[in-house]
Every structure is written in structure tokens, then in C-alpha cells.
Design a protein around this motif. Structure first.
Motif, PDB file in Angstrom:
ATOM      1  N   VAL A 127       4.330  -1.373  -4.271  1.00  0.00           N
ATOM      2  CA  VAL A 127       4.093  -1.789  -2.889  1.00  0.00           C
ATOM      3  C   VAL A 127       4.607  -3.212  -2.666  1.00  0.00           C
ATOM      4  CG1 VAL A 127       2.302  -2.384  -1.208  1.00  0.00           C
ATOM      5  CG2 VAL A 127       2.149  -0.241  -2.486  1.00  0.00           C
ATOM      6  N   SER A 128       4.346  -4.105  -3.608  1.00  0.00           N
ATOM      7  CA  SER A 128       4.781  -5.493  -3.439  1.00  0.00           C
ATOM      8  C   SER A 128       6.302  -5.606  -3.452  1.00  0.00           C
ATOM      9  CB  SER A 128       4.166  -6.385  -4.521  1.00  0.00           C
ATOM     10  OG  SER A 128       4.571  -5.973  -5.812  1.00  0.00           O
ATOM     11  N   ARG A 155       7.463  -4.403  -0.113  1.00  0.00           N
ATOM     12  CA  ARG A 155       7.167  -5.407   0.918  1.00  0.00           C
ATOM     13  C   ARG A 155       8.233  -6.499   0.922  1.00  0.00           C
ATOM     14  NH1 ARG A 155       2.578  -6.981  -0.779  1.00  0.00           N
ATOM     15  NH2 ARG A 155       1.350  -5.417   0.342  1.00  0.00           N
ATOM     16  N   LYS A 175       0.633   3.653   1.325  1.00  0.00           N
ATOM     17  CA  LYS A 175       1.344   2.623   0.571  1.00  0.00           C
ATOM     18  C   LYS A 175       2.548   2.111   1.363  1.00  0.00           C
ATOM     19  CE  LYS A 175       0.180   4.356  -4.067  1.00  0.00           C
ATOM     20  NZ  LYS A 175       0.747   4.926  -5.319  1.00  0.00           N
ATOM     21  N   ALA A 192       3.148  -1.674   2.733  1.00  0.00           N
ATOM     22  CA  ALA A 192       4.355  -2.432   2.415  1.00  0.00           C
ATOM     23  C   ALA A 192       5.065  -2.955   3.653  1.00  0.00           C
ATOM     24  CB  ALA A 192       5.309  -1.559   1.603  1.00  0.00           C
TER      25      ALA A 192
END
Length: 337
Positions: free
Chosen positions: A195-196, A199, A222, A226
């Protein structure tokens, strides 16, 4: 030229894997990879197609008359109908050597724009493929969505720079392409994203971003976390993992969970305007069709693309009329039996 002419012509130059079948249901190609087939047993592409055939509509002709309006707006772009041509890469390998990826996209992107829809374009290990596709979209008023594979960070950012320079206004990633056998062990590497990581990619893109390859409510959550503007409910046409459900089976729960939070598109076995209407009634905001547009390009070039799009639009309009609705906004779950 008629659509039947397009199919007949495609049979002379598609293959040896794709048969340009009268009904593209995943049976003739099954597990033919390279080719358009599905992974493993080859049954998932078939199940995707059959999933839509097992959804039934409610007919209602006791209603106000008038023409059905199939127009919609997705990501700020006015479309003649809620359909996008799907991203396809390595067309020469999978569908026959008539076209390179660049030549294919140079036909598909402007033809879709003229027909009133947008094309999602594919990606490949050759950077020129993505760059040329993004450039074609930019030259056609941003009508299209360049779709990048889940490469490593440096490769991704370089490709997104090319997309930004082209003037494209929406980007996408088919994150499930991490499972494609052709991408394993390659340089640059491709693989799953956290997810990070997503993002960071979406923030760098700076435009509405689609995550393609969502098959669960958790996956959609998710993508939302993001920062995605939309998702494509997709199992990559059955090409990345065997034993999954059809997209028609998982769409309703995902669409319900994401309602009002992000745009939900769906692909996988959608072959007609009737199928498009079913998907919208099940909660989708739009549909993505890939294999039919490959056949259209191979069999009829730009004219084939426009013929297929008009066919889908006419089928959708007819279905709407027979179900008693006159605009896309009126299509809801009441249309499903």
C-alpha cells in the motif's frame, strides 16, 4: 465492412494462438500462452465469459418512450458509452505478427477517440512501447489511459515521467501483472506492491490513478487507502492465476463496498452491450474490453474499432430501452433478476 467481415479478416492474420472466434469465450485458446488463453487449466477465461451469461435482466417496456442515452463521464472525460478498450501488450507474440505494439496503439488510440471512447494502452519491457502509447494518447486530447506494469521504483517513475510529458490525464497500473510468466526474472524486475509503495507511485503521478487487478473487497480497500481514484475488477483474463472466481461473481460485493468512494470498472469476458448493461446494474461504473478490440484492430484496423464500438453502443441502447431505462444513471440493481 461489417463486424462479421472484421472477424473473417482477423482469422487470416491472428494466430497461431488466437482464432478470432465468432464468440470470444476462451474455449478455443484455453491455456494457450503465448496467446490469449488462460493460465493453468485454462478454465478461468471461460468462467469469466460464462459469469455474465448467468446474470439475467428484468425486461420492462411499460414505461415512457424515448431514445436511450448511453453517454457517460469517467474521470472528467465524456464518453459515448461506459466502455474502455483494454490494455494489451506484446501483441506480436500473442496475436500474430501483423502489428508491433506501437503500430497497434497508433491505430487503437485515435480510433477509440473518434468512436467516442478511450483506450487503455499496454506496457512492455521495451520502454519505447509505453512511451509511444502515452504519446498517442496525448496527441488525441488525453483520451486514453496509459497502463504501466508493476516495475521497480526507478523504472516506474521514468515511465510516469513519459506519461506526464505526453499530456495523458489518467494513469493506471495492472498490479496483477506481477503474476505474468513473461515478467518473472526479467530486468527491470516486476512484482507485487505494498500500500505504501502504491501511495508513493500515485502521489508521484499527480493525476487520477487506476489500480487494475482487484478481486476482493479487501483489495479494493487497499487501493482506496493508497489513494487510487478507481479500480478495475479484473483477474487479467485468467492469465496470472488459475482457480479464481469470475469477475461477475465478485463485482457486486466490491462495488457495494466502494460505492461513492472510488470509480469501479470491470473486465473479463464482457463481449456485448447486454453484458455492459448487466455490469452497470451490478454496480460497475464502466467496463473494459481487451480481446474484442484486438480482434477489431487485426481484422479491420481503425474501421474495425469503430464498428465494434458502434455495435456495443447499439446493443447497450437496445437493452436499456427494453429494460425501461433511458440514461446510464437510471441503471441499477432493479434491472437484475
Amino acid at each position: 465492412m461489417t463486424y462479421q467481415d472484421v472477424l473473417a479478416s482477423a482469422r487470416t492474420c491472428s494466430g497461431p494462438y488466437c482464432k478470432a472466434c465468432a464468440v470470444c469465450d476462451g474455449r478455443a485458446c484455453r491455456n494457450a500462452i503465448p496467446g490469449p488463453g488462460a493460465k493453468g487449466t485454462g478454465t478461468l477465461a471461460v468462467r469469466n465469459y460464462e459469469g455474465w451469461q448467468q446474470v439475467y435482466l428484468n425486461m420492462d417496456t411499460i414505461c415512457d418512450g424515448g431514445e436511450a442515452d448511453t453517454a457517460c463521464t469517467l474521470f472528467g472525460q465524456k464518453l459515448a458509452l461506459p466502455v474502455l478498450a483494454g490494455p494489451v501488450g506484446a501483441v506480436k507474440l500473442h496475436y500474430g505478427d501483423k502489428y508491433t505494439d506501437q503500430a497497434y496503439n497508433d491505430i487503437l488510440v485515435p480510433a477509440c477517440a473518434r468512436a467516442g471512447i478511450a483506450a487503455m494502452t499496454g506496457d512492455g519491457t521495451d520502454p519505447a512501447v509505453f512511451e509511444a502509447a502515452a504519446r498517442a494518447i496525448g496527441m488525441n486530447g488525453g483520451m486514453g489511459i496509459p497502463t504501466v506494469k508493476p516495475w521497480d521504483r526507478d523504472t516506474l517513475f521514468a515511465k510516469l515521467d513519459a506519461a506526464k510529458a505526453s499530456g495523458a490525464r489518467v494513469f493506471a497500473m495492472d498490479v496483477d501483472a506481477a503474476g505474468l510468466p513473461f515478467l518473472k526474472g526479467l530486468t527491470p524486475p516486476a512484482g507485487p506492491k505494498t500500500v505504501s509503495q502504491l501511495r508513493e507511485i500515485i502521489e508521484y503521478a499527480g493525476v487520477p490513478f487506476l489500480i487494475k487487478g482487484i478481486m476482493t473487497v479487501r483489495g479494493a480497500e487497499k487501493a482506496l487507502e493508497a489513494g487510487a481514484a478507481g479500480i478495475v475488477v479484473s483477474n487479467h483474463g485468467g492469465r496470472v492465476q488459475d482457480g479464481l472466481p469470475a469477475t461477475a461473481q465478485v463485482l457486486p460485493a466490491i462495488a457495494q463496498a466502494m460505492k461513492g468512494q472510488l470509480t469501479v470498472l470491470v473486465d473479463g469476458g464482457i463481449r456485448s452491450g447486454v453484458d455492459v448493461c448487466k455490469a452497470l446494474a451490478m454496480g460497475a461504473d464502466g467496463c473494459v474490453l481487451a480481446r474484442p478490440y484486438v480482434t477489431a484492430v487485426y481484422g479491420g484496423g481503425a474501421e474495425g474499432v469503430e464498428l465494434l464500438t458502434r455495435k456495443l453502443q447499439a446493443e447497450l441502447a437496445d437493452t436499456m430501452t427494453m429494460c425501461g431505462v433511458h440514461s446510464i444513471a437510471e441503471i441499477d440493481s432493479s434491472l437484475i433478476f
